[in-house]
Design a protein around this motif. Structure first.
Motif, PDB file in Angstrom:
ATOM      1  N   THR A   1       0.834  -1.197   0.000  1.00  0.00           N
ATOM      2  CA  THR A   1       0.000   0.000   0.000  1.00  0.00           C
ATOM      3  C   THR A   1       0.872   1.251   0.000  1.00  0.00           C
ATOM      4  N   ARG A   2       0.245   2.375  -0.228  1.00  0.00           N
ATOM      5  CA  ARG A   2       0.967   3.648  -0.185  1.00  0.00           C
ATOM      6  C   ARG A   2       1.590   3.852   1.196  1.00  0.00           C
ATOM      7  N   GLU A   3       0.848   3.503   2.252  1.00  0.00           N
ATOM      8  CA  GLU A   3       1.341   3.677   3.609  1.00  0.00           C
ATOM      9  C   GLU A   3       2.571   2.798   3.867  1.00  0.00           C
ATOM     10  N   ARG A   4       2.519   1.558   3.405  1.00  0.00           N
ATOM     11  CA  ARG A   4       3.682   0.667   3.568  1.00  0.00           C
ATOM     12  C   ARG A   4       4.879   1.201   2.793  1.00  0.00           C
ATOM     13  N   ALA A   5       4.635   1.731   1.593  1.00  0.00           N
ATOM     14  CA  ALA A   5       5.727   2.281   0.787  1.00  0.00           C
ATOM     15  C   ALA A   5       6.342   3.494   1.483  1.00  0.00           C
ATOM     16  N   GLU A   6       5.510   4.380   2.010  1.00  0.00           N
ATOM     17  CA  GLU A   6       6.032   5.563   2.699  1.00  0.00           C
ATOM     18  C   GLU A   6       6.829   5.161   3.937  1.00  0.00           C
ATOM     19  N   HIS A   7       6.348   4.167   4.663  1.00  0.00           N
ATOM     20  CA  HIS A   7       7.079   3.695   5.841  1.00  0.00           C
ATOM     21  C   HIS A   7       8.427   3.110   5.426  1.00  0.00           C
ATOM     22  N   TRP A   8       8.426   2.314   4.370  1.00  0.00           N
ATOM     23  CA  TRP A   8       9.684   1.708   3.913  1.00  0.00           C
ATOM     24  C   TRP A   8      10.676   2.792   3.521  1.00  0.00           C
ATOM     25  N   TRP A   9      10.228   3.751   2.714  1.00  0.00           N
ATOM     26  CA  TRP A   9      11.139   4.798   2.247  1.00  0.00           C
ATOM     27  C   TRP A   9      11.624   5.680   3.386  1.00  0.00           C
ATOM     28  N   SER A  10      10.777   5.918   4.378  1.00  0.00           N
ATOM     29  CA  SER A  10      11.212   6.771   5.487  1.00  0.00           C
ATOM     30  C   SER A  10      12.329   6.122   6.296  1.00  0.00           C
ATOM     31  N   SER A  11      12.392   4.798   6.291  1.00  0.00           N
ATOM     32  CA  SER A  11      13.456   4.127   7.045  1.00  0.00           C
ATOM     33  C   SER A  11      14.602   3.632   6.167  1.00  0.00           C
ATOM     34  N   HIS A  12      14.451   3.664   4.838  1.00  0.00           N
ATOM     35  CA  HIS A  12      15.491   3.144   3.953  1.00  0.00           C
ATOM     36  C   HIS A  12      16.037   4.132   2.930  1.00  0.00           C
ATOM     37  N   ALA A  13      15.495   5.312   2.881  1.00  0.00           N
ATOM     38  CA  ALA A  13      15.982   6.282   1.887  1.00  0.00           C
ATOM     39  C   ALA A  13      17.452   6.575   2.131  1.00  0.00           C
ATOM     40  N   PRO A  14      18.238   6.622   1.085  1.00  0.00           N
ATOM     41  CA  PRO A  14      19.667   6.905   1.262  1.00  0.00           C
ATOM     42  C   PRO A  14      19.877   8.287   1.862  1.00  0.00           C
ATOM     43  N   ALA A  15      20.848   8.373   2.739  1.00  0.00           N
ATOM     44  CA  ALA A  15      21.185   9.648   3.345  1.00  0.00           C
ATOM     45  C   ALA A  15      21.874  10.530   2.309  1.00  0.00           C
ATOM     46  N   ALA A  16      21.706  11.805   2.461  1.00  0.00           N
ATOM     47  CA  ALA A  16      22.382  12.746   1.562  1.00  0.00           C
ATOM     48  C   ALA A  16      23.881  12.652   1.801  1.00  0.00           C
ATOM     49  N   SER A  17      24.605  12.626   0.744  1.00  0.00           N
ATOM     50  CA  SER A  17      26.056  12.532   0.841  1.00  0.00           C
ATOM     51  C   SER A  17      26.656  13.922   0.913  1.00  0.00           C
ATOM     52  N   PRO A  18      27.659  14.099   1.777  1.00  0.00           N
ATOM     53  CA  PRO A  18      28.322  15.411   1.816  1.00  0.00           C
ATOM     54  C   PRO A  18      29.224  15.623   0.605  1.00  0.00           C
ATOM     55  N   ARG A  19      29.532  14.524  -0.110  1.00  0.00           N
ATOM     56  CA  ARG A  19      30.381  14.630  -1.304  1.00  0.00           C
ATOM     57  C   ARG A  19      29.536  14.965  -2.512  1.00  0.00           C
TER      58      ARG A  19
END
Length: 138
Positions: free
Chosen positions: A97-115
Motif C-alpha cells: 500500500t501507499r502507507e507501507r511504501a512511505e514507511h519503507w522509504w522513510s526508514s530506507h531512503a539513502p542519506a544525503a552525501s556530503p560529497r
C-alpha cells in the motif's frame, strides 16, 4: 559471464540489484572498497534476499531475484516481458500500500552525501579543460 558480449540481460542483472535493495534495504554486495564489490559481482553468489530481508518475502520472489543476479546471462530471465510475467504470477500475503511504501522509504531512503556527485562534478566549471594560451615567442 566475464569476457562475453554484453547485451540487454545486463539490465536484468541491474534490475535484480535494485530489487535486492528494495527487498532487503541492503546492497547485494558490500565491502571495504569498489574492487572487492566488483569482484563479488563477478564471482560470488549473493545471499538469498530472504536471509537479509526485514520481513518475510514469497519464496518465488526470492528465487526470481536470485535468477536476475545469475552470473551466466543464459540463466537470467531472458527479457523484461518474461520477468514481468513471472512477477505478476507471484502473490503477496499483504498487499503493498501507499502507507507501507512511505514507511519503507522513510526508514530506507539513502542519506544525503556530503560529497558531490560525479555528474555534478563533470557538469561543473571545474571539469572543463583549462584553455592554454600560447604566448608568441620573441
Amino acid at each position: 559471464v566475464l569476457g562475453s558480449e554484453a547485451d540487454h540481460r545486463v539490465d536484468i542483472y541491474a534490475l535484480g540489484c535494485v530489487a535486492y535493495w528494495l527487498i532487503t534495504g541492503k546492497l547485494v554486495f558490500e565491502g571495504p572498497g569498489a574492487i572487492k564489490v566488483m569482484a563479488d559481482h563477478l564471482h560470488t553468489a549473493p545471499p538469498r534476499p530472504s536471509s537479509r530481508a526485514p520481513s518475510p518475502i514469497p519464496p518465488a520472489l526470492d528465487t526470481l531475484i536470485l535468477e536476475c543476479l545469475e552470473k551466466d546471462p543464459d540463466k537470467r530471465p531472458q527479457s523484461a516481458r518474461a520477468l514481468q510475467t513471472r512477477l505478476q504470477s507471484i502473490g503477496l500475503e499483504t498487499p503493498w500500500t501507499r502507507e507501507r511504501a512511505e514507511h519503507w522509504w522513510s526508514s530506507h531512503a539513502p542519506a544525503a552525501s556530503p560529497r558531490r556527485s560525479v555528474a555534478d562534478l563533470v557538469l561543473s566549471h571545474e571539469a572543463r579543460p583549462l584553455r592554454v594560451i600560447r604566448q608568441k615567442r620573441r
